[in-house]
Scaffold this motif. Structure first.
Motif, short mmCIF file in Angstrom:
data_model
loop_
_atom_site.label_atom_id
_atom_site.label_comp_id
_atom_site.label_asym_id
_atom_site.label_seq_id
_atom_site.Cartn_x
_atom_site.Cartn_y
_atom_site.Cartn_z
N LEU A 219 0.85 -1.19 0.00
CA LEU A 219 0.00 0.00 0.00
C LEU A 219 0.89 1.25 0.00
O LEU A 219 2.04 1.20 0.43
CB LEU A 219 -0.91 0.02 1.23
N PRO A 220 0.38 2.38 -0.44
CA PRO A 220 1.16 3.62 -0.35
C PRO A 220 1.58 3.87 1.10
O PRO A 220 0.86 3.55 2.04
CB PRO A 220 0.19 4.69 -0.85
N THR A 221 2.75 4.46 1.28
CA THR A 221 3.29 4.66 2.63
C THR A 221 2.44 5.58 3.48
O THR A 221 2.62 5.64 4.70
CB THR A 221 4.72 5.21 2.56
N LEU A 222 1.50 6.27 2.88
CA LEU A 222 0.56 7.11 3.61
C LEU A 222 -0.18 6.30 4.68
O LEU A 222 -0.58 6.84 5.71
CB LEU A 222 -0.45 7.71 2.63
N TYR A 223 -0.34 4.99 4.44
CA TYR A 223 -1.17 4.16 5.31
C TYR A 223 -0.37 3.38 6.36
O TYR A 223 -0.95 2.62 7.12
CB TYR A 223 -1.99 3.19 4.46
N GLN A 224 0.94 3.55 6.42
CA GLN A 224 1.70 2.83 7.43
C GLN A 224 1.50 3.46 8.81
O GLN A 224 1.12 4.62 8.94
CB GLN A 224 3.18 2.83 7.07
N GLY A 225 1.77 2.67 9.85
CA GLY A 225 1.66 3.20 11.20
C GLY A 225 2.74 4.23 11.48
O GLY A 225 3.86 4.12 10.98
N VAL A 226 2.40 5.23 12.26
CA VAL A 226 3.35 6.29 12.62
C VAL A 226 3.72 6.13 14.09
O VAL A 226 2.89 6.39 14.97
CB VAL A 226 2.76 7.69 12.37
N PRO A 227 4.94 5.66 14.40
CA PRO A 227 5.33 5.53 15.81
C PRO A 227 5.53 6.90 16.45
O PRO A 227 6.17 7.78 15.87
CB PRO A 227 6.66 4.76 15.73
N PHE A 228 4.96 7.08 17.63
CA PHE A 228 5.19 8.29 18.40
C PHE A 228 6.31 8.03 19.40
O PHE A 228 6.33 7.00 20.07
CB PHE A 228 3.91 8.70 19.15
N ARG A 229 7.23 8.96 19.48
CA ARG A 229 8.38 8.82 20.37
C ARG A 229 7.96 8.98 21.83
O ARG A 229 6.94 9.59 22.14
CB ARG A 229 9.45 9.86 20.02
N ARG A 230 8.82 8.46 22.71
CA ARG A 230 8.50 8.46 24.13
C ARG A 230 8.83 9.78 24.81
O ARG A 230 8.20 10.16 25.79
CB ARG A 230 9.27 7.33 24.82
N THR A 231 9.85 10.47 24.30
CA THR A 231 10.26 11.74 24.90
C THR A 231 10.48 12.77 23.80
O THR A 231 10.71 12.42 22.63
CB THR A 231 11.56 11.59 25.72
N GLY A 232 10.44 14.05 24.16
CA GLY A 232 10.65 15.12 23.18
C GLY A 232 9.49 15.20 22.21
O GLY A 232 8.36 14.85 22.53
N ASP A 233 9.77 15.70 21.00
CA ASP A 233 8.72 15.75 19.98
C ASP A 233 8.19 14.35 19.70
O ASP A 233 8.98 13.40 19.58
CB ASP A 233 9.27 16.34 18.67
N PRO A 234 6.86 14.17 19.59
CA PRO A 234 6.31 12.85 19.29
C PRO A 234 6.89 12.24 18.02
O PRO A 234 7.05 11.04 17.91
CB PRO A 234 4.81 13.11 19.14
N ASP A 269 2.27 8.98 -9.76
CA ASP A 269 2.81 8.12 -8.71
C ASP A 269 2.11 8.42 -7.39
O ASP A 269 2.17 9.55 -6.88
CB ASP A 269 4.32 8.39 -8.57
N PRO A 270 1.44 7.42 -6.75
CA PRO A 270 0.74 7.68 -5.49
C PRO A 270 1.66 8.12 -4.36
O PRO A 270 1.21 8.73 -3.40
CB PRO A 270 0.06 6.34 -5.17
N GLU A 271 2.95 7.80 -4.46
CA GLU A 271 3.87 8.22 -3.40
C GLU A 271 4.04 9.74 -3.38
O GLU A 271 4.40 10.31 -2.35
CB GLU A 271 5.23 7.56 -3.59
N ILE A 272 3.76 10.41 -4.50
CA ILE A 272 3.81 11.88 -4.52
C ILE A 272 2.65 12.42 -3.68
O ILE A 272 2.81 13.38 -2.93
CB ILE A 272 3.75 12.42 -5.96
N THR A 273 1.48 11.79 -3.79
CA THR A 273 0.35 12.17 -2.94
C THR A 273 0.69 11.97 -1.48
O THR A 273 0.36 12.79 -0.62
CB THR A 273 -0.89 11.34 -3.31
#
Length: 491
Positions: A219-234, A269-273
């Motif tokens: 799938l386009p990378t738009l749909y991958q999970g986004v890990p939030f960091r534990r400290t500092g900026d998410p 290219d969907p990756e541009i979106t």
């Protein structure tokens, strides 16, 4: 020069062909699109999203019972025999060799086939109107057990942690398939305009399967999970570097968007979106993400209910963040808690991990329920496989009184989102070794989740490399409040 001329000629030829299909008002592309829109609401919504934001909320195939998912992944594999599946026969034969007819040709990584049986020393008792039997290590789950459904007959095809975790999250032991969260976000979009549609939170260490557990596969990378960091900026680089004003940033983003849109029209290219939306999402998250992570704004009673402590990386904080995320429209939230791989001292290990996870998980159910969010939020709790009824002891490795990996049978629980509360589904034999009733393979669990979200998995597809791969699973159904079916069934 000749080579460059050939490239230019091919580029003009492709652009001409693309122009025909894209811009000719009554061309084949328009006719095909019109046909698709007439047949399928999901296709119509998807086509509309392509023109703008691909994460625009989309309609599923039929009326859903759940709108969002929170998956509490207990990485390392909790021992079902010390938490959910009490076996008096194990206590009777504790210390005896396992019956040969049970293990047959089964091989284990760290124990011999004739290892001694090992009964739990934890006390079990029944709770709630449902009479569900739980270990003393789960006092908080016991308080809300009538709100959950316990599935004692899960089984998996994978034996080691990394492939088993990837299998549980993607439906295959190999890399390259989209995770459940990616499929759900692709199919439904997101109701949040300022946060990712699929967010990953982690506590107690990393996972054996790594980022493949929340990857987007083809799938386009738009749909991958986004890990939030534990400290500092998410998320890394969320803050502006010194000297960059908001006006400068906005003007730069507008220029980049214009250039990317021009490029998108040319190559499709969907990756541009994905790139366009990633820039815009990051811009919006500069204000939304810090506000989200500020759990100190919660009431003292709420913090105490979860056992959350602002500024600390913990499963409790992540459970509270999960509630805050779904309140803000995030579609799929996955919490990873790596700490359940108890090859030694399993009783002490189970007590320790329940001390970190039992109270917050129960608090999440209570909190969602009191806010009116539980009915359409599906909660899933469980690991990648189970643990053996036999003991693992290895003096050379410093291990004693542990349990090895056991893919044949393990336990998970679910709540909310159309799940029948108070249900206990499935049964294992007297030793907790094999399933004897209502066997639930991982693919059936996946299909059940998709069904509750309103999807026929055979129609949730994505065209890739000349074919339409779909989310792997068989048609399945779990008992819901409006169903007379009492099992998860494979077609």
């Amino acid at each position: 020069m000749k080579y460059q001329a050939e490239i230019n000629h091919e580029s003009r030829r492709l652009m001409t062909r693309r122009w025909f299909f894209r811009d000719c008002g009554m061309g084949l592309g328009s006719i095909a699109l019109a046909s698709l829109l007439g047949e399928n609401k999901l296709a119509a919504a998807t086509a509309a999203a392509v023109a703008g934001d691909p994460l625009t909320p989309k309609a599923p195939h039929f009326r859903p019972k759940a709108k969002r998912v929170i998956y509490l992944f207990m990485a390392g594999a909790p021992s079902q025999l010390d938490l959910f599946d009490y076996k008096p026969t194990l206590a009777k034969y504790d210390g005896h060799p396992v019956p040969a007819e049970l293990v047959k040709d089964q091989r284990y990584a760290f124990i011999p086939r004739d290892a001694a049986l090992f009964a739990t020393t934890l006390k079990f008792s029944r709770h709630g109107r449902s009479g569900a039997e739980l270990s003393e290590a789960l006092p908080h789950l016991a308080e809300i057990v009538d709100d959950v459904a316990i599935v004692k007959s899960m089984t998996t095809e994978a034996f080691n942690h990394a492939p088993a975790q990837i299998f549980m999250n993607t439906g295959t032991t190999q890399f390259g398939r989209p995770s459940m969260g990616s499929w759900v976000t692709y199919g439904l979009g997101s109701e949040s305009q300022s946060l990712p549609g699929f967010v990953v939170l982690s506590s107690a260490g990393g996972t054996s399967g790594g980022s493949a557990n929340w990857g987007c596969g083809f799938l386009p990378t738009l749909y991958q999970g986004v890990p939030f960091r534990r400290t500092g900026d998410p998320i890394l680089s969320l803050s502006n570097p010194p000297g960059i004003t908001p006006k400068m940033q906005r003007e730069s983003l507008d220029l980049l968007k214009e250039l990317n849109q021009h490029h998108l029209k040319g190559v499709g290219d969907p990756e541009i979106t994905t790139r366009i939306n990633a820039f815009e999402m990051a811009y919006r998250m500069q204000s939304s993400a810090p506000e989200l992570m500020e759990i100190a704004s919660e009431s003292k009673a709420t913090l105490e209910m979860y056992g959350a402590e602002p500024g600390k990386n913990s499963f409790a904080n992540n459970c509270l963040l999960a509630r805050r995320l779904v309140e803000r429209g995030v579609r799929f939230v996955q919490l990873y808690h790596e700490g359940w791989d108890h090859h030694s001292e399993v009783i002490a290990g189970v007590k320790d991990q329940c001390g970190h996870t039992d109270k917050p998980a129960a608090a999440l159910i209570k909190d969602l329920k009191q806010r009116g969010l539980l009915d359409d939020t599906l909660i899933v709790w469980g690991g990648e496989f189970g643990r053996t009824p036999m003991v693992e002891t290895n003096a050379a490795a410093g291990r004693k009184m542990g349990r090895d990996h056991h893919p044949q049978a393990f336990t998970m629980w679910l709540a909310g989102g159309g799940i029948q509360p108070g249900l206990t589904l499935g049964q294992t034999d007297d030793f907790g070794f094999n399933i004897v009733a209502d066997r639930v393979p991982v693919h059936d669990l996946h299909a059940t989740i998709l069904q509750l979200l309103g999807f026929d998995h055979t129609k949730l597809t994505y065209h890739f490399q000349g074919r339409d791969p779909l989310h792997h699973g068989r048609i399945a159904q779990m008992l819901s409040r409006r169903s007379s079916t009492r099992t998860i069934r494979g077609a």
